[in-house]
Design a protein around this motif. Structure first.
Motif, short mmCIF file in Angstrom:
data_model
loop_
_atom_site.label_atom_id
_atom_site.label_comp_id
_atom_site.label_asym_id
_atom_site.label_seq_id
_atom_site.Cartn_x
_atom_site.Cartn_y
_atom_site.Cartn_z
N THR A 57 61.98 -81.76 33.62
CA THR A 57 63.12 -82.59 33.20
C THR A 57 62.68 -83.78 32.36
O THR A 57 63.49 -84.36 31.63
CB THR A 57 63.91 -83.07 34.41
N SER A 58 61.41 -84.17 32.46
CA SER A 58 60.94 -85.32 31.67
C SER A 58 60.43 -84.90 30.30
O SER A 58 60.04 -85.75 29.50
CB SER A 58 59.83 -86.05 32.44
N ILE A 59 60.42 -83.60 30.02
CA ILE A 59 59.94 -83.10 28.72
C ILE A 59 61.13 -83.02 27.77
O ILE A 59 62.10 -82.29 28.03
CB ILE A 59 59.27 -81.71 28.88
N SER A 60 61.06 -83.74 26.67
CA SER A 60 62.22 -83.83 25.76
C SER A 60 62.24 -82.73 24.72
O SER A 60 63.31 -82.31 24.28
CB SER A 60 62.23 -85.20 25.07
N SER A 61 61.10 -82.25 24.31
CA SER A 61 61.03 -81.27 23.22
C SER A 61 61.21 -79.85 23.73
O SER A 61 60.54 -79.43 24.68
CB SER A 61 59.70 -81.39 22.49
N SER A 62 62.13 -79.10 23.08
CA SER A 62 62.32 -77.69 23.43
C SER A 62 61.04 -76.91 23.18
O SER A 62 60.69 -75.99 23.93
CB SER A 62 63.47 -77.09 22.63
N ILE A 76 60.69 -72.83 34.89
CA ILE A 76 60.78 -74.28 34.66
C ILE A 76 62.14 -74.76 35.16
O ILE A 76 63.16 -74.08 35.01
CB ILE A 76 60.59 -74.66 33.18
N PHE A 77 62.13 -75.93 35.80
CA PHE A 77 63.35 -76.57 36.28
C PHE A 77 63.77 -77.59 35.22
O PHE A 77 62.98 -78.49 34.88
CB PHE A 77 63.10 -77.25 37.62
N ILE A 78 65.00 -77.46 34.71
CA ILE A 78 65.45 -78.29 33.59
C ILE A 78 66.86 -78.81 33.84
O ILE A 78 67.53 -78.40 34.80
CB ILE A 78 65.43 -77.47 32.28
N SER A 79 67.30 -79.70 32.95
CA SER A 79 68.66 -80.24 33.04
C SER A 79 69.61 -79.38 32.21
O SER A 79 69.18 -78.52 31.43
CB SER A 79 68.68 -81.68 32.53
N LEU A 80 70.90 -79.64 32.35
CA LEU A 80 71.89 -78.92 31.55
C LEU A 80 71.71 -79.19 30.07
O LEU A 80 71.89 -78.30 29.23
CB LEU A 80 73.31 -79.31 31.98
N ASP A 81 71.37 -80.44 29.72
CA ASP A 81 71.15 -80.76 28.30
C ASP A 81 69.97 -79.95 27.75
O ASP A 81 70.03 -79.44 26.62
CB ASP A 81 70.88 -82.26 28.14
N GLN A 82 68.90 -79.87 28.51
CA GLN A 82 67.75 -79.07 28.07
C GLN A 82 68.13 -77.59 27.96
O GLN A 82 67.67 -76.89 27.06
CB GLN A 82 66.59 -79.24 29.05
N LEU A 83 68.99 -77.14 28.87
CA LEU A 83 69.43 -75.75 28.83
C LEU A 83 70.16 -75.44 27.52
O LEU A 83 69.95 -74.40 26.90
CB LEU A 83 70.35 -75.47 30.02
N THR A 84 71.03 -76.37 27.11
CA THR A 84 71.77 -76.18 25.87
C THR A 84 70.82 -76.08 24.67
O THR A 84 70.97 -75.23 23.80
CB THR A 84 72.76 -77.33 25.66
N ALA A 85 69.83 -76.98 24.68
CA ALA A 85 68.87 -76.98 23.56
C ALA A 85 68.05 -75.69 23.56
O ALA A 85 67.75 -75.13 22.51
CB ALA A 85 67.97 -78.20 23.66
N SER A 87 68.97 -72.86 24.48
CA SER A 87 69.78 -71.69 24.13
C SER A 87 69.47 -71.21 22.73
O SER A 87 69.67 -70.04 22.40
CB SER A 87 71.27 -72.02 24.24
N GLU A 88 68.98 -72.15 21.91
CA GLU A 88 68.65 -71.79 20.53
C GLU A 88 67.32 -71.05 20.45
O GLU A 88 66.98 -70.47 19.42
CB GLU A 88 68.60 -73.06 19.67
N GLU A 89 66.53 -71.12 21.53
CA GLU A 89 65.25 -70.40 21.56
C GLU A 89 65.52 -68.98 22.09
O GLU A 89 65.56 -68.73 23.28
CB GLU A 89 64.25 -71.13 22.47
N GLN A 90 65.72 -68.06 21.19
CA GLN A 90 66.13 -66.72 21.58
C GLN A 90 65.08 -66.02 22.44
O GLN A 90 65.39 -65.09 23.18
CB GLN A 90 66.41 -65.87 20.32
N SER A 91 63.83 -66.46 22.33
CA SER A 91 62.77 -65.74 23.03
C SER A 91 62.64 -66.14 24.49
O SER A 91 61.89 -65.52 25.23
CB SER A 91 61.43 -65.99 22.32
N VAL A 92 63.35 -67.18 24.92
CA VAL A 92 63.21 -67.65 26.30
C VAL A 92 64.11 -66.85 27.23
O VAL A 92 65.34 -66.91 27.11
CB VAL A 92 63.55 -69.15 26.41
N TRP A 113 78.07 -71.42 30.96
CA TRP A 113 76.89 -71.06 30.15
C TRP A 113 76.39 -69.66 30.53
O TRP A 113 76.06 -68.85 29.69
CB TRP A 113 75.78 -72.10 30.36
N VAL A 114 76.39 -69.40 31.85
CA VAL A 114 75.93 -68.09 32.33
C VAL A 114 76.81 -66.98 31.76
O VAL A 114 76.32 -65.96 31.26
CB VAL A 114 75.95 -68.05 33.87
N VAL A 115 78.12 -67.18 31.81
CA VAL A 115 79.04 -66.16 31.31
C VAL A 115 78.82 -65.92 29.82
O VAL A 115 78.87 -64.78 29.33
CB VAL A 115 80.50 -66.59 31.58
N LYS A 116 78.53 -66.99 29.09
CA LYS A 116 78.40 -66.88 27.64
C LYS A 116 77.07 -66.28 27.20
O LYS A 116 77.01 -65.51 26.24
CB LYS A 116 78.57 -68.27 27.01
#
Length: 867
Positions: A57-62, A76-85, A87-92, A113-116
């Motif tokens: 959660t303290s890591i800012s860069s995707s 990795i345990f992350i925040s919702l904001d990190q999850l949104t970012a 989402s653009e990494e298709q390989s994760v 987010w899960v549904v989408k």
């Protein structure tokens, strides 16, 4: 095979709570990422131990989050904001993500987010609430899938963790709140109780069905466990189970086939407990096989064979040659890889692949790399989310026709190799009847197997010693990281007092060590009388004396690695303690996680050792001989070891700058058994084989006194039968090929042959054996009568098992109290005493032309006459 909780762990406060090795029992650890480089380093060093989860959660860069996953983090345990970012990494893959939420609104957002974004894979959710079941139902999560995690803001309790478990949640439990030993709990939560809480007991006996497997997942057997046995397994770090007849079962306490606990978990629906262990000795089964379902096969069998070959380095075997000639191994790998590439039929491809795997695994075992290490690295590669293109490099691409290459002659395909056939011939020793054999021929049969030149070994050892001398601790660590793969070690030594958690033993093992130490101490203490001071007057006024003093600093080398050798630690440490050595330093190779076997730590504690050097081989010998920043320099190094250890000991003892001595020359192990008509054939055979299994360069001798054909055949049949039941049968066969049975007329002839041979171990299985001891002139140690196997001397009787071999029993004693003492003489003359001796000394000094010697006396005599 996950446990119902994940242990959170802060490497910066590693001494608070469970150790990382103990956390590995539960399969998963959660660390907090504060620095990307440090986090990746921790993952690289410990991914072999367990699955690593990272609070990122303290890591800012995707990109940094992806790098953590790419380094090998399981999740990795992350925040919702990190999850949104992300989402653009298709390989994760979403299965690698766990999202922290702190409110119902955030749970709603996560659900959307899960549904989408998710079709097949499922992300995890971490909440800070006890509403585990409602959230699980709301999201439609399978409670057995372990996708819902819970943290605790209030003080955590065992009941709260168990309630979360019932609701299908996984608790995040700090390492500082857990304990694996009731004695050290101090109000902490018992990890064993949490494990047991998830299990489903058998309705018939109230125990937990348990499967035991090795590190590769090969099933070793089926057993039962109880709440008590689970707790004891965690406390001791060994395989402990529940026998339905005998109570707690400490695996290996009687057979020596002990287990190191690696991990505990469950099957998918928790009705079967799973123990993952590292098995030592013959195997898991009481029949001596690797598992209760039969011997190892395939790669597991090959690995066991190679590891045995490496440990004993049997002279003359092809595998031993590969270990000693790394360039040959490299050449064979390239040769077999080329043949595999050119193979065409299914049969040829399988054949060539088998060859390549043999040489590749030999290369791995030589470097201390196991199949488990290789497979864990394969798993690590599968965790990568960013991958390189993977094209073949230039020369190899060109060779395979992926790039233009100059014309070359076609290479003829090698003819398929013929598979070696299993040797089913009788396992036996050469029989020599001395009455019909010339004396010269008998002496030829008494010769040991010739030893190869050690020039190549010395060439490998010298650079290691040089590095340790020049680089100190860094030099020791360099080779420990290289050979033992203990890359997490930052210091090559642990100092006394040794932490209690490093010497957790089962009560039976502790009692066995305590009894052995007591017997060894009693026997060596009794030797003090022969080393006490003496004083005598050689002529009136001339008193000569001798007194002993302990060697101040001694180094005790204890071979290790995959083996556990507390016996050697006792045989060296106890006499050093009894002698009164001021500083006792142990050295033994660590395991790949950097730890040392608890039995050795316990012995070090009992004998008052100053430290344990976490290193093996030449680097350990050099560290003790010259000293480093952390390793104390010693005055004498004692203990057995492989050819590299022996070469290093010889080199440092001949270096005047090291100023260190060693105990004795070393050679292959050996035994000589004298047997008459009263001897039990099974006992005789077992004694012969107990030494033959050490290595193919070992030698065993049987001297049979007046035995007829039937009596000789009874022993020979027992040798063949017992040898075939041994896992080291091939080694035994190789040893017995140059071993001999001498048939002699009487005891006098038998003892003359024995004294000529000067065996390391001499066993007297004869009538009135005690009376024959007076005829023993040369031997390392004698074992008297049918109830005294050599094994008792190896471990617990009290005598020392570090003994001269290869005929050196004619000149050397085995390790004893005197090995740790030095003797000092003194002279004390009165005036009359000097006057009475003066003419003698002056005359001899004049003969040798040493005038100063003569004057040292004459000046004193003149002074007396002037008084």
């Amino acid at each position: 095979m996950a446990t119902p909780f994940v242990v959170s762990y802060d490497p910066a406060t590693a001494s608070d709570g469970l150790t990382l090795q103990q956390i590995a029992y539960f399969g998963r650890v959660l660390i907090k990422a504060t620095d990307l480089a440090q986090t990746e380093s921790f993952i690289r060093q410990n991914f072999r131990l367990l699955d690593i989860y990272v609070d990122a959660t303290s890591i800012s860069s995707s990109g940094d989050l992806v790098d953590i996953l790419n380094a090998g983090a399981a999740k990795i345990f992350i925040s919702l904001d990190q999850l949104t970012a992300l989402s653009e990494e298709q390989s994760v893959p979403s299965s690698r993500l766990v999202v922290y939420t702190s409110s119902d609104d955030q749970v709603e957002t996560f659900q959307k987010w899960v549904v989408k974004h998710i079709e097949r894979e499922e992300a995890g959710l971490c909440i800070a609430s006890d509403a585990v079941h409602p959230v699980s139902v709301k999201l439609g999560l399978n409670p057995e899938a372990q996708l819902l995690y819970r943290t605790y803001s209030e003080e955590i309790s065992e009941d709260a963790i168990k309630e979360t478990m019932k609701q299908g949640g996984v608790s995040i439990v700090p390492a500082s709140t857990l304990a694996v030993s009731r004695e050290e709990s101090s109000g902490k939560i018992q990890a064993g109780s949490l494990i047991a809480a998830r299990g489903v007991k058998d309705q018939g006996n109230g125990l937990y069905a348990t499967t035991v497997s090795d590190e590769r997942g090969v099933s070793l057997g089926f057993v039962w466990s109880s709440d008590e046995s689970i707790a004891e397994a965690l406390r001791t770090g060994t395989g402990v189970y529940q026998s339905r007849k005998r109570g707690l079962w400490y695996k290996g306490q009687s057979s020596g086939d002990v287990q190191e606990l690696i991990r505990i978990g469950f099957d998918c629906d928790s009705d079967c407990l799973v123990f993952v262990v590292k098995q030592s000795g013959r195997g898991f089964c009481h029949l001596g096989t690797a598992s209760c379902f039969g011997p190892y096969t395939g790669l597991s069998r090959l690995q066991k064979t190679l590891q045995a070959r490496k440990a004993d380095a049997p002279a003359g075997s092809y595998t031993a040659r590969l270990f000693n000639e790394p360039k040959l191994t490299q050449a064979k790998i390239m040769e077999e890889a080329d043949e595999l590439c050119r193979a065409e039929t299914k049969e040829d491809i399988a054949f060539e692949a088998a060859d390549l795997l043999y040489f590749a695994l030999t290369r791995c075992v030589a470097a201390g790399v196991s199949l488990e290490d290789v497979e864990r690295n394969l798993d690590l590669k599968s965790l990568k989310v960013k991958r390189r293109k993977g094209d073949a490099k230039g020369p190899w691409a060109e060779k395979a026709g992926l790039a233009e290459k100059p014309a070359e002659k076609p290479v003829e395909k090698a003819a398929p190799k013929e598979e070696p056939k299993e040797d089913t011939s009788r396992i036996e020793m050469t029989r020599v009847v001395t009455a019909s054999t010339s004396v010269e021929k008998v002496h030829d049969y008494l010769k040991r197997p010739s030893q190869k030149s050690n020039d190549a070994i010395v060439g490998l050892v010298k650079p290691i010693i040089k590095d340790v001398v020049e680089q100190g601790d860094a030099g020791v660590l360099k080779y420990t990281h290289k050979f033992e793969k203990a890359t997490s070690l930052t210091s090559p030594v642990i100092k006394a007092p040794f932490p209690a958690e490093l010497m957790k033993l089962s009560p039976d093992v502790q009692e066995a060590i305590d009894v052995s130490i007591s017997n060894i101490a009693k026997f060596h203490s009794a030797q003090k009388g022969s080393n006490d001071s003496l004083s005598m007057e050689t002529m009136p006024g001339v008193v000569c004396s001798r007194f002993s003093r302990p060697i101040e600093r001694v180094g005790c080398y204890i071979p290790g690695g995959t083996a556990v050798l507390p016996s050697t630690a006792m045989m060296l440490g106890v006499p050093a303690m009894v002698a009164g050595c001021k500083k006792i330093v142990f050295a033994s190779p660590p395991r790949s996680d950097g730890s040392i076997t608890p039995e050795i730590v316990y012995v070090a504690h009992k004998v008052g050792a100053e430290s344990i050097v976490l290193a093996g081989g030449a680097q350990a010998v050099a560290a003790m001989a010259y000293g480093t920043e952390s390793v104390s320099k010693v005055d004498k190094i004692l203990g057995p070891g492989n050819q590299f250890v022996t070469a290093a000991k010889m080199l440092v003892s001949n270096d005047t700058s090291a100023n260190v001595s060693i105990d004795m020359p070393a050679g292959p192990s050996e035994v000589l058994v004298v047997a008459d008509k009263t001897a039990n054939p099974a006992f005789v055979a077992s004694d012969l084989l107990s030494q033959a299994e050490h290595g193919v360069d070992s030698q065993v001798i049987l001297i049979a006194i007046d035995l007829n054909e039937q009596e000789l055949k009874a022993i020979e049949d027992e040798v063949d039968r017992q040898a075939r039941a041994l896992p080291r049968m091939d080694i035994v066969r190789g040893s017995l090929e140059h071993s001999v049975t001498f048939v002699v007329r009487d005891l006098e002839e038998a003892m003359a042959l024995s004294n000529n041979y000067a065996p390391e171990h001499l066993i007297l299985q004869i009538d009135n054996a005690e009376a024959a001891v007076e005829k023993v002139q040369n031997a390392g140690s004698v074992f008297i009568g049918q109830w005294t196997p050599e094994s008792v001397g190896d471990y617990s009787a009290g005598v020392n098992h570090s003994l001269p071999t290869y005929g050196y029993a004619k000149q050397y004693s085995g390790v004893n109290l005197g090995s740790f003492l030095k003797h000092i003489t003194s002279s004390n003359l009165t005036a009359d005493g000097l006057l009475g001796l003066s003419k003698t000394v002056e005359t001899l000094a004049a003969v040798e032309g040493l005038d100063a010697h003569k004057r040292a006396v004459s000046i004193r005599v003149a002074a007396m006459k002037q008084q």
